[in-house]
Design a protein around this motif. Structure first.
Motif, mmCIF file in Angstrom:
data_model
loop_
_atom_site.group_PDB
_atom_site.id
_atom_site.type_symbol
_atom_site.label_atom_id
_atom_site.label_comp_id
_atom_site.label_asym_id
_atom_site.label_seq_id
_atom_site.Cartn_x
_atom_site.Cartn_y
_atom_site.Cartn_z
ATOM 1 N N PHE A 181 25.314 -4.857 29.724
ATOM 2 C CA PHE A 181 26.430 -4.297 29.097
ATOM 3 C C PHE A 181 27.655 -5.253 29.458
ATOM 4 C CE2 PHE A 181 23.710 -0.743 28.173
ATOM 5 C CZ PHE A 181 24.176 -0.331 26.838
ATOM 6 N N ALA A 182 28.369 -5.799 28.644
ATOM 7 C CA ALA A 182 29.754 -6.669 29.120
ATOM 8 C C ALA A 182 30.921 -5.886 28.130
ATOM 9 C CB ALA A 182 29.623 -7.790 28.376
ATOM 10 N N ASP A 183 32.048 -5.430 28.691
ATOM 11 C CA ASP A 183 32.922 -4.850 28.170
ATOM 12 C C ASP A 183 34.233 -5.947 28.337
ATOM 13 O OD1 ASP A 183 34.184 -2.197 26.824
ATOM 14 O OD2 ASP A 183 35.668 -2.642 28.539
ATOM 15 N N ILE A 184 35.115 -6.066 27.137
ATOM 16 C CA ILE A 184 36.270 -6.906 27.356
ATOM 17 C C ILE A 184 37.505 -6.173 27.892
ATOM 18 C CG2 ILE A 184 37.877 -8.425 26.156
ATOM 19 C CD1 ILE A 184 35.783 -9.004 24.009
ATOM 20 N N VAL A 185 37.835 -6.397 29.191
ATOM 21 C CA VAL A 185 38.860 -5.597 29.816
ATOM 22 C C VAL A 185 40.119 -6.123 29.250
ATOM 23 C CG1 VAL A 185 39.869 -4.959 31.928
ATOM 24 C CG2 VAL A 185 37.424 -5.475 31.821
ATOM 25 N N GLY A 186 41.177 -5.107 28.747
ATOM 26 C CA GLY A 186 42.379 -5.595 28.267
ATOM 27 C C GLY A 186 42.398 -5.521 26.827
ATOM 28 N N PHE A 187 41.337 -5.381 26.259
ATOM 29 C CA PHE A 187 41.288 -5.463 24.541
ATOM 30 C C PHE A 187 41.950 -4.283 23.996
ATOM 31 C CE2 PHE A 187 39.297 -5.800 20.544
ATOM 32 C CZ PHE A 187 39.786 -7.104 20.288
ATOM 33 N N THR A 188 41.802 -3.147 24.510
ATOM 34 C CA THR A 188 42.541 -2.047 23.766
ATOM 35 C C THR A 188 43.921 -2.056 23.948
ATOM 36 O OG1 THR A 188 40.694 -0.753 24.542
ATOM 37 C CG2 THR A 188 42.646 0.407 24.185
ATOM 38 N N PRO A 189 44.536 -2.602 24.993
ATOM 39 C CA PRO A 189 46.376 -2.769 24.908
ATOM 40 C C PRO A 189 46.405 -4.072 23.697
ATOM 41 C CG PRO A 189 45.458 -3.244 26.932
ATOM 42 C CD PRO A 189 44.278 -2.428 26.510
ATOM 43 N N LEU A 190 45.713 -4.743 23.896
ATOM 44 C CA LEU A 190 45.707 -6.039 23.063
ATOM 45 C C LEU A 190 45.808 -5.765 21.613
ATOM 46 C CD1 LEU A 190 46.339 -9.217 22.645
ATOM 47 C CD2 LEU A 190 43.954 -9.264 22.917
ATOM 48 N N SER A 191 44.864 -4.825 21.308
ATOM 49 C CA SER A 191 44.737 -4.627 19.784
ATOM 50 C C SER A 191 45.880 -3.892 19.288
ATOM 51 C CB SER A 191 43.285 -3.642 19.716
ATOM 52 O OG SER A 191 43.685 -2.319 20.495
#
Length: 350
Positions: A181-191
């Motif tokens: 499993f790989a999760d993009i860190v920082g994507f939620t605030p970027l979205s």
């Protein structure tokens, strides 16, 4: 009378007056006509032009019409080109041999042009139907290939073949495999800062790169969940190097984010978790079906990711045992893992 099927017709006859007469008559019927006074001339014309119908005399000065027909029968058949024999020979045996060799029809001389023209039109009508059928079959085959390619974008090739064979329930147990499993860190605030199109564009760029890595390494993309990417190795076909292959996949994922500029002031990276063990794999769903994995191995791999560190690859003790001879590891000691309790975990050194 104008033909319903204006076509390009080749007349092969050593008698110039016959070819001249037929040419005039057929051109009046709106056909494009070419003629040859020997089979040698006809061979040359066949290499330069595609003919819709051939009128062929049997008695020729070089190679006779029957031998010419036999020589070119395969090409005529492939292109649905009807050949009408036009000859003064009216023996039953000769007519039979020509029809057996691939002729569409046989007309004896002297002929009535009205009858000959009717037979030409009949042959051209059959050719038009065969050509249309060929086009339809090609369209069907093209659509079939599109459907198969779409299926291969959703399912692994061996699973797609089983689905096409109408296997009712596709489910397999794999005693040994690895799940990442790989999760993009920082994507939620970027979205929150990007518009819909820009957001999807960024995510698509990342996941397309990951898709390329899966093809290169021969591992299987299972699915994406939001900004999380799930991969497995050792399924649907067993692979003794399943753990090593997924670590290589993880390293390439980390490399993708190296040196990337911040987007709208937000830096993004990736956090990866891998675990190895048994899983059950199968196809579920009726319309939007999916090839998925189940079992404790899947849950543990997800926990390895969620309890990991951004920019690193965290693996379980089971995975560490499989890769310790090929990759350097750093122990994190015993960690309390949600839903699992205390577990030994390791980071893969880059």
């Amino acid at each position: 009378m104008k033909s319903k099927y204006p076509s390009t017709i080749l007349i092969i006859d050593d008698n110039a007056s016959n070819t001249g007469y037929l040419t005039r008559k057929l051109e009046t019927a709106t056909h494009n006509v070419m003629s040859a006074n020997s089979t040698k001339e006809a061979e040359v014309l066949l290499t330069k032009e595609n003919f819709d119908l051939v009128l062929l005399d049997i008695l020729m000065p070089d190679v006779n019409g029957y031998e010419f027909l036999k020589k070119n029968a395969a090409d005529f058949q492939e292109n649905h080109t009807p050949v009408i024999m036009v000859s003064s020979l009216d023996e039953t045996d000769t007519i039979y041999r020509c029809l057996e060799a691939g002729a569409e029809d046989y007309v004896t001389k002297p002929y009535n042009f009205i009858v000959l023209n009717a037979r030409i039109n009949s042959a051209l009508e059959r050719k038009a139907l065969k050509d249309k059928e060929k086009e339809y079959l090609k369209t069907i085959e093209d659509e079939k290939h599109k459907s198969e390619n779409l299926l291969l974008n959703i399912l692994p090739s061996p699973i797609a073949e089983r689905l096409k064979a109408h296997e009712a329930t596709i489910a397999d147990a794999f005693p040994e495999c690895s799940v990442l499993f790989a999760d993009i860190v920082g994507f939620t605030p970027l979205s929150a800062k990007l518009g819909a199109k820009q957001l999807v564009k960024v995510l698509n760029e990342i996941f397309c790169a990951f898709d390329g890595y899966t093809e290169k390494l021969g591992v299987e993309k299972i699915k994406t969940i939001g900004d999380c990417y799930m991969v497995a190795s050792g399924i649907p076909e067993p692979n003794p190097d399943h753990a090593k292959n997924l670590v290589e996949m993880a390293l390439q994922m980390l490399h993708f984010f190296e040196g990337r500029d911040a987007i709208e002031g937000e830096s993004i990276s990736i956090r990866v978790g891998i675990h190895s063990g048994p899983v059950v794999a199968g196809v579920i769903g009726k319309k939007k079906f999916i090839y998925d994995l189940w079992g404790d191995t899947v849950n543990t791999a997800a926990r390895m990711e969620s309890h990991g560190i951004p920019g690193t690859i965290q693996v379980s003790e089971a995975t560490a045992e499989l890769i310790k001879g090929t990759h350097d590891l750093e122990s994190r000691g015993v960690k309390e893992i949600k839903g699992k309790g205390p577990m030994k975990t390791f980071l893969v050194k880059q």
